[in-house]
Design a protein around this motif. Structure first.
Motif, PDB file in Angstrom:
ATOM      1  N   ALA A 211       0.830  -1.205   0.000  1.00  0.00           N
ATOM      2  CA  ALA A 211       0.000   0.000   0.000  1.00  0.00           C
ATOM      3  C   ALA A 211       0.867   1.259   0.000  1.00  0.00           C
ATOM      4  O   ALA A 211       0.523   2.273  -0.630  1.00  0.00           O
ATOM      5  CB  ALA A 211      -0.922  -0.012   1.213  1.00  0.00           C
ATOM      6  N   LEU A 212       2.008   1.190   0.702  1.00  0.00           N
ATOM      7  CA  LEU A 212       2.927   2.325   0.733  1.00  0.00           C
ATOM      8  C   LEU A 212       3.460   2.625  -0.670  1.00  0.00           C
ATOM      9  O   LEU A 212       3.504   3.776  -1.109  1.00  0.00           O
ATOM     10  CB  LEU A 212       4.074   2.026   1.692  1.00  0.00           C
ATOM     11  N   LEU A 213       3.855   1.584  -1.391  1.00  0.00           N
ATOM     12  CA  LEU A 213       4.387   1.763  -2.737  1.00  0.00           C
ATOM     13  C   LEU A 213       3.325   2.294  -3.691  1.00  0.00           C
ATOM     14  O   LEU A 213       3.596   3.180  -4.511  1.00  0.00           O
ATOM     15  CB  LEU A 213       4.969   0.450  -3.259  1.00  0.00           C
ATOM     16  N   TYR A 214       2.108   1.752  -3.592  1.00  0.00           N
ATOM     17  CA  TYR A 214       1.037   2.246  -4.465  1.00  0.00           C
ATOM     18  C   TYR A 214       0.700   3.717  -4.166  1.00  0.00           C
ATOM     19  O   TYR A 214       0.437   4.508  -5.073  1.00  0.00           O
ATOM     20  CB  TYR A 214      -0.218   1.383  -4.310  1.00  0.00           C
ATOM     21  N   GLN A 219       1.038   9.444  -5.707  1.00  0.00           N
ATOM     22  CA  GLN A 219       1.377  10.820  -5.332  1.00  0.00           C
ATOM     23  C   GLN A 219       2.367  11.444  -6.313  1.00  0.00           C
ATOM     24  O   GLN A 219       2.242  12.625  -6.679  1.00  0.00           O
ATOM     25  CB  GLN A 219       1.959  10.831  -3.910  1.00  0.00           C
ATOM     26  N   ILE A 220       3.355  10.669  -6.745  1.00  0.00           N
ATOM     27  CA  ILE A 220       4.328  11.207  -7.714  1.00  0.00           C
ATOM     28  C   ILE A 220       3.642  11.469  -9.047  1.00  0.00           C
ATOM     29  O   ILE A 220       3.937  12.456  -9.728  1.00  0.00           O
ATOM     30  CB  ILE A 220       5.529  10.246  -7.855  1.00  0.00           C
ATOM     31  N   LYS A 221       2.699  10.603  -9.410  1.00  0.00           N
ATOM     32  CA  LYS A 221       1.941  10.841 -10.641  1.00  0.00           C
ATOM     33  C   LYS A 221       1.155  12.147 -10.550  1.00  0.00           C
ATOM     34  O   LYS A 221       1.117  12.938 -11.503  1.00  0.00           O
ATOM     35  CB  LYS A 221       0.995   9.672 -10.889  1.00  0.00           C
ATOM     36  N   ASN A 222       0.557  12.404  -9.384  1.00  0.00           N
ATOM     37  CA  ASN A 222      -0.244  13.615  -9.212  1.00  0.00           C
ATOM     38  C   ASN A 222       0.639  14.870  -9.182  1.00  0.00           C
ATOM     39  O   ASN A 222       0.289  15.893  -9.781  1.00  0.00           O
ATOM     40  CB  ASN A 222      -1.058  13.535  -7.915  1.00  0.00           C
ATOM     41  N   LEU A 223       1.769  14.801  -8.489  1.00  0.00           N
ATOM     42  CA  LEU A 223       2.644  15.970  -8.376  1.00  0.00           C
ATOM     43  C   LEU A 223       3.447  16.197  -9.655  1.00  0.00           C
ATOM     44  O   LEU A 223       3.813  17.324  -9.968  1.00  0.00           O
ATOM     45  CB  LEU A 223       3.591  15.799  -7.185  1.00  0.00           C
ATOM     46  N   ASP A 224       3.752  15.115 -10.363  1.00  0.00           N
ATOM     47  CA  ASP A 224       4.420  15.144 -11.673  1.00  0.00           C
ATOM     48  C   ASP A 224       5.679  16.019 -11.683  1.00  0.00           C
ATOM     49  O   ASP A 224       5.795  16.958 -12.484  1.00  0.00           O
ATOM     50  CB  ASP A 224       3.442  15.631 -12.743  1.00  0.00           C
ATOM     51  N   LEU A 254       7.107   4.998 -11.531  1.00  0.00           N
ATOM     52  CA  LEU A 254       7.314   6.374 -11.091  1.00  0.00           C
ATOM     53  C   LEU A 254       7.628   7.311 -12.248  1.00  0.00           C
ATOM     54  O   LEU A 254       7.720   8.518 -12.059  1.00  0.00           O
ATOM     55  CB  LEU A 254       8.463   6.433 -10.067  1.00  0.00           C
ATOM     56  N   GLY A 255       7.814   6.761 -13.453  1.00  0.00           N
ATOM     57  CA  GLY A 255       8.110   7.585 -14.615  1.00  0.00           C
ATOM     58  C   GLY A 255       6.859   8.200 -15.202  1.00  0.00           C
ATOM     59  O   GLY A 255       5.731   7.854 -14.831  1.00  0.00           O
ATOM     60  N   GLY A 275      11.289  10.344 -18.110  1.00  0.00           N
ATOM     61  CA  GLY A 275      10.622  11.635 -17.982  1.00  0.00           C
ATOM     62  C   GLY A 275      11.017  12.428 -16.762  1.00  0.00           C
ATOM     63  O   GLY A 275      10.556  13.568 -16.592  1.00  0.00           O
ATOM     64  N   ARG A 276      11.852  11.862 -15.910  1.00  0.00           N
ATOM     65  CA  ARG A 276      12.275  12.569 -14.695  1.00  0.00           C
ATOM     66  C   ARG A 276      13.783  12.400 -14.499  1.00  0.00           C
ATOM     67  O   ARG A 276      14.406  11.530 -15.100  1.00  0.00           O
ATOM     68  CB  ARG A 276      11.536  12.047 -13.459  1.00  0.00           C
ATOM     69  N   VAL A 277      14.330  13.234 -13.644  1.00  0.00           N
ATOM     70  CA  VAL A 277      15.752  13.171 -13.311  1.00  0.00           C
ATOM     71  C   VAL A 277      15.878  12.995 -11.807  1.00  0.00           C
ATOM     72  O   VAL A 277      15.191  13.683 -11.039  1.00  0.00           O
ATOM     73  CB  VAL A 277      16.488  14.460 -13.738  1.00  0.00           C
ATOM     74  N   VAL A 278      16.740  12.068 -11.392  1.00  0.00           N
ATOM     75  CA  VAL A 278      17.012  11.867  -9.967  1.00  0.00           C
ATOM     76  C   VAL A 278      18.359  12.506  -9.653  1.00  0.00           C
ATOM     77  O   VAL A 278      19.388  12.131 -10.218  1.00  0.00           O
ATOM     78  CB  VAL A 278      17.029  10.370  -9.611  1.00  0.00           C
TER      79      VAL A 278
END
Length: 775
Positions: A211-214, A219-224, A254-255, A275-278
């Motif tokens: 559930a934590l991972l989902y 949240q990352i999808k929403n904040l983008d 997470l992408g 699509g993102r940079v770490v």
């Protein structure tokens, strides 16, 4: 339905190579003014080169391949003058298989170690910013297919950041994850709310790790965000998330476009979030040349922000485990605070802006902040191709000898009234530019030495056929423009890459390494420093020290500050004129050497080497003649982390008295009294990091290891040990053992006083009756 669209300006966040039916494609995510855009290139081919003399052999070796390739004769040649041909592949599988088959049969390949997508960008001079044009589709034209790429050096993106931090058990079981952005604060915690009324709007409880991972994915999808930042975020947080997701059978999407994270372990870990940079905070600080005694989040936050983490150093894993079971709210607050600190550090130091500036300069991906060799290759190789050469392979020249380091003069110890520091501005880059030092110029210069610029170790450089001197010139001009425009990040990025050029040419891991190149830089530097010293002394001043590009000149004692400034500026003008005349008359070269008047010290102290009757090197102190008249220490105890704060404070106050006519005896007496009545034992604390686990030290057992072994805090490699010296040996704080004051007298105060030999002062050293004569 797709439609033709005008060119879109963007900045590359991520880029992947994909194999499709019609060839190799590059899939890039861009940050644009209208938001993220996914771009798919036209079909491309991967390529490497072989000597034309091996063309028939290569065709025979590759005849067994079921795939297709094209072999094309080119006008390019190797540094040995051998004509080459190119092998083009539409299939990545055929490309890699052919590469291995040819290597196994002893066919030498050229540029086969350059990844196809890097070659694609490099040859187009694309460095972060791009124009793309193709067939647009999707909402807001967020997908562009069959795209053509063109460099766009002027585009500077505005990137959104999300700070990520997770907490886990000592075994790597997830407890919680915090996500902080400019407009959002969120912690997901495994468990249930402990009591009514303790809920926090930023804290959400979830049932288990899955559930934590989902929740994290959603949240990352929403904040983008464009950037995911953290502290050791790539090699710990993201790696652990990937591992736990794999264990639980969850795709870690997470992408962007719900694409999964790609993690490849190995000698060098590879992390891709499409699509993102770490970006990792520790790597960012080091590559932006920030220096800290410790790069722990706690220490950096304290120094940069004046804030601390919510758990003190010690057994943090144990404390986190206890909080998870006993006080989840406190653990959530700790988790949230860490994320907030990281975001605040990135904002305060503008680390994102620095990363963008460096990517625009080098062409390396945003997250690849090291890689000076790769940056040099990106900058140099496209120009080399256009001059008709392929890059050499490592060791092609067959030479291997060490180049000397920077020139360091012997110093003349003493206390001086006026010392001017004269620096050569960007000495090594200016040597490259002045003396035409360049890999291709070396090859051509050796062919016609009589018309070339002589180097060292039998090197000659073409006066007209070269690229590196022009690159240095362009970088220098760009740095000046950045300085004029107040663009600190671009200015710093250019300074770093310019200073790395010598190191790259002297690195055996660089394809352009040749000891004739690096030694022609350093030995020329030696010649310049020695000649400059001779000329300065002919002009009537005394040179007391020199180090790589700096010359320390003792000006006449009777000069006041204004007169000293005038004399130093006049010396600089005369030396620069001498270099211009010498290089024009002797070598027919334009001098780009530029000696600058860097600073004036009134007074200045150059100590003797410890326990020797000669001058020290890379150690001095002085009072800088500027508006604030601040003390400057180089290599002295006050700037060394392996000395106690007590010793550093003592040296600061002692030299302040020395330089301003104060009472040295009184300073010593005050510190002896402070030592015997010290009410803050932290001032006498040593700090040292463990190079390995305490139990792995076998031969020599340093004090910090003895202190760590004598505790139950579970120290391991990389941990900092903070300890004091007691009559019972090194101990961690707090301790009830009495301090060994004789140790601090002998090891912390006496060496500092010994540096003042020659001033004619005798100091009574208190209760022990020791005398320390200052002759």
């Amino acid at each position: 339905m797709s439609t033709p669209n005008p060119a879109t300006a963007g900045f590359i966040l991520s880029m992947q190579t994909q194999q499709r039916r019609h060839g190799i494609y590059y899939v890039a995510w861009l940050a644009t003014e209208r938001g993220p855009v996914k771009v798919i290139s036209t079909a491309q081919k991967a390529v490497f080169f072989i000597a034309q003399k091996n063309s028939a052999s290569a065709e025979r070796i590759l005849s067994s391949l079921s795939g297709q390739y094209q072999q094309r004769t080119l006008t390019l040649k190797t540094f040995a003058g051998e004509p080459v041909c190119a092998l083009y592949f539409s299939s990545l599988q055929d490309y890699y298989q052919s590469r291995e088959l040819l290597r196994e049969q002893g066919i030498e390949l050229y540029e086969d170690d350059i990844r196809p997508q890097e070659q694609f960008l490099m040859e187009r001079f694309i460095r972060g910013g791009v124009w793309v044009q193709g067939e647009a589709s999707g909402g807001d034209n967020s997908l562009i297919r069959n795209a053509r790429f063109k460099a766009n050096d002027g585009f500077r993106p505005k990137l959104s950041m999300l700070s990520l931090d997770l907490e886990c058990s000592p075994e790597g079981i997830l407890y919680s994850v915090a996500l902080v952005s400019e407009h959002s604060r969120q912690v997901f915690m495994i468990g249930t709310s402990p009591s009514a009324g303790s809920e926090q709007p930023w804290l959400e409880y979830v049932e288990d790790e899955a559930a934590l991972l989902y929740a994290l994915i959603e949240q990352i999808k929403n904040l983008d965000p464009d950037l995911i930042i953290g502290w050791n975020v790539a090699d710990f947080d993201m790696q652990l998330l990937c591992f736990r997701a794999q264990q639980l059978g969850i795709e870690l999407t997470l992408g962007r476009d719900s694409e999964a994270v790609i993690w490849r372990g190995g000698q060098v870990n590879k992390l891709i979030v499409p699509g993102r940079v770490v970006l990792d905070g520790i790597d960012m600080l080091k590559n932006a040349t920030y220096h800290f005694n410790s790069y722990s989040l706690d220490n950096v936050a304290a120094e940069v922000l004046g804030e601390c983490k919510l758990l003190e150093q010690g057994d943090k894993l144990g404390a986190i485990q206890r909080l998870f079971h006993q006080d989840k709210l406190k653990l959530a607050e700790y988790n949230l605070k860490d994320s907030e600190l990281v975001l605040a550090i990135f904002n305060k130091l503008e680390l994102c802006e620095f990363a963008v500036a460096r990517a625009q300069l080098t062409g390396l991906p945003l997250e690849r902040l090291g890689g000076s060799v790769a940056a040099f290759t990106n900058l140099y190789l496209p120009h080399l191709h256009r001059s008709g050469y392929v890059a050499p392979n490592l060791g092609d020249h067959g030479l291997s000898f060490d180049s000397p380091g920077g020139y360091v003069m012997d110093s003349t110890p003493g206390l001086y009234v006026n010392v001017a520091v004269l620096d050569f501005k960007s000495l090594y880059p200016s040597i490259i530019r002045t003396f035409c030092i360049d890999p291709m110029a070396l090859i051509l210069g050796l062919q016609q030495p009589q018309d070339s610029v002589p180097g060292f170790n039998h090197a000659y450089f073409s006066r007209t056929e070269h690229h590196l001197p022009l690159l240095v010139s362009n970088l220098a001009e760009a740095r000046q423009r950045a300085k004029n425009d107040g663009d600190h990040h671009l200015q710093q990025a250019i300074k770093i890459i310019m200073n790395s050029l010598y190191g790259v040419l002297g690195s055996k891991g660089c394809r352009f390494y040749d000891p004739r190149l690096s030694s022609s830089i350093t030995l020329r530097g030696h010649e310049i420093m020695q000649t400059t010293k001779m000329w300065l002394e002919e002009l009537g001043v005394t040179v007391i020290y020199g180090d790589t590009d700096s010359t320390f000149v003792a000006l006449p004692r009777e000069l006041d500050e204004a007169q000293s400034h005038h004399v130093a500026a006049d010396l600089v003008a005369k030396i620069n004129q001498k270099w211009r005349a010498r290089l024009k008359n002797n070598l027919k070269l334009t001098s780009y050497l530029e000696l600058e008047y860097e600073s004036l010290y009134r007074p200045f102290f150059m100590p003797k080497a410890r326990h020797k009757d000669i001058g020290s090197k890379k150690r001095y102190a002085g009072l800088l003649a500027q508006a604030d008249y601040r003390l400057v220490f180089k290599g002295m105890e006050s700037v060394r982390s392996d000395w106690t704060q007590f010793a550093r404070d003592f040296q600061q106050d002692l030299f302040k008295a020395l330089f301003t006519g104060g009472d040295l005896q009184q300073v010593v007496a005050e510190y002896l009294d402070k030592l015997h009545h010290c009410d803050d034992v932290k001032l006498l604390t040593y700090s040292k990091r463990l190079g390995k686990d305490p139990d792995h030290y076998t031969k020599a057992i340093p004090p910090h290891v003895r202190a760590a072994r004598g505790s139950d805090k579970g120290f391991s490699k990389g941990d900092w040990v903070h300890y004091v010296i007691t009559l019972s040996g090194p101990k961690l704080l707090p301790t009830t053992q009495p301090l060994d004051l004789d140790h601090y007298l002998e090891k912390q105060l006496r060496p500092i006083i010994d540096d003042l030999q020659g001033l004619g002062i005798n100091i009574n050293y208190g209760h022990s009756g020791k005398q320390f004569p200052l002759l």
